[in-house]
Design a protein around this motif. Sequence first.
Motif, PDB file in Angstrom:
ATOM      1  N   MET A   1     -27.578 -52.561 -20.632  1.00 36.67           N
ATOM      2  CA  MET A   1     -26.899 -51.247 -20.452  1.00 36.67           C
ATOM      3  C   MET A   1     -27.930 -50.118 -20.549  1.00 36.67           C
ATOM      4  SD  MET A   1     -23.614 -49.557 -20.953  1.00 36.67           S
ATOM      5  CE  MET A   1     -22.646 -50.738 -21.854  1.00 36.67           C
ATOM      6  N   ARG A   2     -27.934 -49.254 -19.516  1.00 36.52           N
ATOM      7  CA  ARG A   2     -28.890 -48.144 -19.513  1.00 36.52           C
ATOM      8  C   ARG A   2     -28.203 -46.899 -20.068  1.00 36.52           C
ATOM      9  NH1 ARG A   2     -33.310 -47.026 -15.238  1.00 36.52           N
ATOM     10  NH2 ARG A   2     -33.861 -44.883 -15.745  1.00 36.52           N
ATOM     11  N   SER A   3     -28.854 -46.268 -21.019  1.00 41.53           N
ATOM     12  CA  SER A   3     -28.254 -45.084 -21.639  1.00 41.53           C
ATOM     13  C   SER A   3     -28.866 -43.814 -21.026  1.00 41.53           C
ATOM     14  CB  SER A   3     -28.528 -45.160 -23.139  1.00 41.53           C
ATOM     15  OG  SER A   3     -28.142 -43.982 -23.738  1.00 41.53           O
ATOM     16  N   THR A   4     -28.020 -42.834 -20.731  1.00 46.17           N
ATOM     17  CA  THR A   4     -28.506 -41.588 -20.125  1.00 46.17           C
ATOM     18  C   THR A   4     -27.659 -40.416 -20.617  1.00 46.17           C
ATOM     19  OG1 THR A   4     -29.049 -40.525 -18.025  1.00 46.17           O
ATOM     20  CG2 THR A   4     -27.068 -41.861 -18.029  1.00 46.17           C
ATOM     21  N   ASP A   5     -28.232 -39.199 -20.498  1.00 47.36           N
ATOM     22  CA  ASP A   5     -27.425 -38.022 -20.885  1.00 47.36           C
ATOM     23  C   ASP A   5     -26.337 -37.771 -19.839  1.00 47.36           C
ATOM     24  OD1 ASP A   5     -28.925 -37.460 -23.190  1.00 47.36           O
ATOM     25  OD2 ASP A   5     -30.451 -36.413 -22.004  1.00 47.36           O
ATOM     26  N   ILE A   6     -26.775 -37.803 -18.567  1.00 38.43           N
ATOM     27  CA  ILE A   6     -25.829 -37.448 -17.488  1.00 38.43           C
ATOM     28  C   ILE A   6     -25.932 -38.462 -16.351  1.00 38.43           C
ATOM     29  CG2 ILE A   6     -25.188 -35.664 -15.813  1.00 38.43           C
ATOM     30  CD1 ILE A   6     -26.663 -33.636 -17.631  1.00 38.43           C
ATOM     31  N   LEU A   7     -24.782 -38.933 -15.912  1.00 39.69           N
ATOM     32  CA  LEU A   7     -24.757 -39.777 -14.716  1.00 39.69           C
ATOM     33  C   LEU A   7     -24.034 -38.981 -13.620  1.00 39.69           C
ATOM     34  CD1 LEU A   7     -25.108 -43.027 -13.806  1.00 39.69           C
ATOM     35  CD2 LEU A   7     -22.690 -42.629 -13.493  1.00 39.69           C
ATOM     36  N   ILE A   8     -24.655 -38.904 -12.463  1.00 42.58           N
ATOM     37  CA  ILE A   8     -24.054 -38.165 -11.344  1.00 42.58           C
ATOM     38  C   ILE A   8     -23.738 -39.148 -10.227  1.00 42.58           C
ATOM     39  CG2 ILE A   8     -24.402 -36.302  -9.655  1.00 42.58           C
ATOM     40  CD1 ILE A   8     -26.436 -35.069 -11.635  1.00 42.58           C
ATOM     41  N   VAL A   9     -22.522 -39.060  -9.702  1.00 44.25           N
ATOM     42  CA  VAL A   9     -22.131 -39.930  -8.581  1.00 44.25           C
ATOM     43  C   VAL A   9     -22.130 -39.086  -7.309  1.00 44.25           C
ATOM     44  CG1 VAL A   9     -20.332 -41.431  -7.624  1.00 44.25           C
ATOM     45  CG2 VAL A   9     -20.707 -41.349 -10.106  1.00 44.25           C
ATOM     46  N   GLY A  10     -23.026 -39.431  -6.371  1.00 48.69           N
ATOM     47  CA  GLY A  10     -23.086 -38.723  -5.091  1.00 48.69           C
ATOM     48  C   GLY A  10     -24.335 -37.863  -4.991  1.00 48.69           C
ATOM     49  N   ALA A  11     -25.267 -38.261  -4.102  1.00 48.32           N
ATOM     50  CA  ALA A  11     -26.512 -37.498  -3.927  1.00 48.32           C
ATOM     51  C   ALA A  11     -26.469 -36.668  -2.661  1.00 48.32           C
ATOM     52  CB  ALA A  11     -27.717 -38.437  -3.927  1.00 48.32           C
ATOM     53  N   GLY A  12     -25.434 -35.829  -2.542  1.00 47.45           N
ATOM     54  CA  GLY A  12     -25.386 -34.815  -1.488  1.00 47.45           C
ATOM     55  C   GLY A  12     -25.946 -33.531  -2.076  1.00 47.45           C
ATOM     56  N   PRO A  13     -25.792 -32.399  -1.352  1.00 49.27           N
ATOM     57  CA  PRO A  13     -26.318 -31.139  -1.884  1.00 49.27           C
ATOM     58  C   PRO A  13     -25.755 -30.774  -3.258  1.00 49.27           C
ATOM     59  CG  PRO A  13     -25.190 -30.822   0.233  1.00 49.27           C
ATOM     60  CD  PRO A  13     -25.289 -32.283   0.019  1.00 49.27           C
ATOM     61  N   ALA A  14     -24.471 -31.065  -3.498  1.00 46.35           N
ATOM     62  CA  ALA A  14     -23.890 -30.712  -4.808  1.00 46.35           C
ATOM     63  C   ALA A  14     -24.477 -31.594  -5.910  1.00 46.35           C
ATOM     64  CB  ALA A  14     -22.367 -30.855  -4.761  1.00 46.35           C
ATOM     65  N   GLY A  15     -24.517 -32.907  -5.670  1.00 45.91           N
ATOM     66  CA  GLY A  15     -25.026 -33.835  -6.692  1.00 45.91           C
ATOM     67  C   GLY A  15     -26.514 -33.629  -6.956  1.00 45.91           C
ATOM     68  N   MET A  16     -27.292 -33.374  -5.898  1.00 44.25           N
ATOM     69  CA  MET A  16     -28.738 -33.191  -6.095  1.00 44.25           C
ATOM     70  C   MET A  16     -29.022 -31.863  -6.808  1.00 44.25           C
ATOM     71  SD  MET A  16     -30.593 -34.844  -2.769  1.00 44.25           S
ATOM     72  CE  MET A  16     -29.794 -33.870  -1.507  1.00 44.25           C
ATOM     73  N   THR A  17     -28.268 -30.817  -6.470  1.00 41.74           N
ATOM     74  CA  THR A  17     -28.450 -29.533  -7.169  1.00 41.74           C
ATOM     75  C   THR A  17     -28.106 -29.700  -8.651  1.00 41.74           C
ATOM     76  OG1 THR A  17     -27.851 -28.365  -5.145  1.00 41.74           O
ATOM     77  CG2 THR A  17     -27.796 -27.088  -7.166  1.00 41.74           C
ATOM     78  N   ALA A  18     -27.010 -30.399  -8.912  1.00 41.01           N
ATOM     79  CA  ALA A  18     -26.614 -30.640 -10.315  1.00 41.01           C
ATOM     80  C   ALA A  18     -27.705 -31.403 -11.047  1.00 41.01           C
ATOM     81  CB  ALA A  18     -25.290 -31.418 -10.350  1.00 41.01           C
ATOM     82  N   ALA A  19     -28.259 -32.421 -10.385  1.00 40.63           N
ATOM     83  CA  ALA A  19     -29.280 -33.265 -11.026  1.00 40.63           C
ATOM     84  C   ALA A  19     -30.515 -32.444 -11.372  1.00 40.63           C
ATOM     85  CB  ALA A  19     -29.657 -34.411 -10.085  1.00 40.63           C
ATOM     86  N   ILE A  20     -30.957 -31.597 -10.419  1.00 40.18           N
ATOM     87  CA  ILE A  20     -32.182 -30.804 -10.654  1.00 40.18           C
ATOM     88  C   ILE A  20     -31.928 -29.764 -11.750  1.00 40.18           C
ATOM     89  CG2 ILE A  20     -33.783 -29.162  -9.577  1.00 40.18           C
ATOM     90  CD1 ILE A  20     -33.200 -30.810  -6.910  1.00 40.18           C
ATOM     91  N   SER A  21     -30.775 -29.110 -11.688  1.00 45.58           N
ATOM     92  CA  SER A  21     -30.519 -28.059 -12.693  1.00 45.58           C
ATOM     93  C   SER A  21     -30.397 -28.679 -14.084  1.00 45.58           C
ATOM     94  CB  SER A  21     -29.293 -27.206 -12.332  1.00 45.58           C
ATOM     95  OG  SER A  21     -28.100 -27.833 -12.669  1.00 45.58           O
ATOM     96  N   ALA A  22     -29.808 -29.856 -14.199  1.00 49.21           N
ATOM     97  CA  ALA A  22     -29.677 -30.499 -15.524  1.00 49.21           C
ATOM     98  C   ALA A  22     -31.024 -31.024 -16.021  1.00 49.21           C
ATOM     99  CB  ALA A  22     -28.662 -31.645 -15.433  1.00 49.21           C
ATOM    100  N   ALA A  23     -31.767 -31.680 -15.135  1.00 44.71           N
ATOM    101  CA  ALA A  23     -33.047 -32.272 -15.554  1.00 44.71           C
ATOM    102  C   ALA A  23     -34.056 -31.189 -15.935  1.00 44.71           C
ATOM    103  CB  ALA A  23     -33.603 -33.143 -14.427  1.00 44.71           C
TER     104      ALA A  23
END
Length: 407
Positions: A1-23
């Motif tokens: 089991m991999r532990s992470t702070d945030i898991l995002i489903v969907g790497a479109g513009p919304a998911g990628m923007t969310a990923a960059i802003s969180a990271a």
Amino acid sequence: MRSTDILIVGAGPAGMTAAISAARQGARVCLVEHGPEPGKKILSTGNGHCNLTNVQMGPDFYHTSDPAFVQTVLELFSRDQTLGFFRSLGIWTFEKNGFVYPRSEAAKTVREAFCLALSEAKVSLFTETNVTGLRPEKRGFQVRTDHGDFLARKLIFAPGGLAAPKTGSDGSAYIWIKSLGHRVDQMLPALVQLHSDSTFCRETDGVRVQAQLKLWVDGKKWESQTGELQLVSYGLSGFPIFQFSSPAIRLFEEGKQIRITADFLPWLGEDEWKTWWQTAALAFPQRTVAGLLSGLVPPKVAAAAVTAAGLSNSVTAARIGKEEENLLLNALKRQEFRMTGYNSFDRAQTTSGGVPLSEVSPQTMESKICPGLYLAGECLNADGRCGGYNLQWAFSTGYLAGQAAAR
Ligand SMILES: Cc1cc2nc3c(=O)[nH]c(=O)nc-3n(C[C@H](O)[C@H](O)[C@H](O)COP(=O)(O)OP(=O)(O)OC[C@H]3O[C@@H](n4cnc5c(N)ncnc54)[C@H](O)[C@@H]3O)c2cc1C
């Protein structure tokens, strides 16, 4: 089991923007995409040029039951902040008639910049990965995928709507969104071509013409648009039709009678038309009516207008009386198209419907139903008009979700 702070489903513009802003805030982020590559839809945006946003911005450019929600989102992560975010990705922009594009005018540079920023921010990207199970837990969510299990403190869903399913937004994530307690309002195609049974369309197939268009619902005027109309054998397309499509389709589905009228001579008033006709008919009495009208509109539109006025194609200008003159005026300035249907999600640029805005906080995009869950992008029930509004929505909601989830 991999532990992470945030898991995002969907790497479109919304998911990628969310990923960059969180990271960028220091969160450990895993981004799960079931397609072979992230941001596939971006490549086809703006005819390959990617219309990122618009100089004119506000809730009026969105179809939504909650304009205040949209206003809050667009204020908290505004167009100008979005342009700053893009500069931080290495993308400079320019504006053409209010529409904002990357300087490169190439959508692939936007996708590339997102991919580089994901890797620079150390986001773990898992492509060709499907969610196969999901369970809320005390400390977050356990997410089963076909590439292993994740334990995530926070979960962001950004799977898009149902438009252009070949790019990955196939609706497969909705089962999980619903399983966490959310409703999904009826989803319909938007920014798409409309069907009509008018013979005028069949006779003018392939013509592009400037026109002023009015949308009528049960006989009442709904809105008007001016721009390039594309006539196709099965109906109508082009920028003004796309702008009508979201309300037209929803109201059509509600059983309302939808009509569109076209004025092919918006620059010529009715009195001016009469003067033009009388002068032209006097100067060229032996020319066919269609031939004379081709001085004003494309030849196929001229010929279809003659047919719509009930006249023969060979009739000459000298044979036209007052009554026929008025019939021609109607055919050119009040041509009517009855809407009989619309193209499917395959041809649509966006989706109307989705998760109701009332179930999400506009400040954070956090679910009001399932704490720790965030929703972003086209999966939410607000759809923008043509002109960069849907990408702006994906960027704003994605950024806010990423920021809030990382706190
Ligand atoms: C032809 C075309 C042209 C367009 N042009 C413009 C334009 O110029 N300007 C503009 O503002 N808008 C434009 N749009 C609309 C805009 O592209 C979308 O509104 C926007 O991409 C939505 O972003 P999103 O991240 O919410 O969803 P999407 O871009 O649809 O991304 C969702 C991602 O989630 C993935 N996904 C879905 N389900 C799952 C699952 N179960 N598991 C894992 N991953 C999943 C998908 O594969 C996809 O990568 C255009 C759309 C099209 C089709």
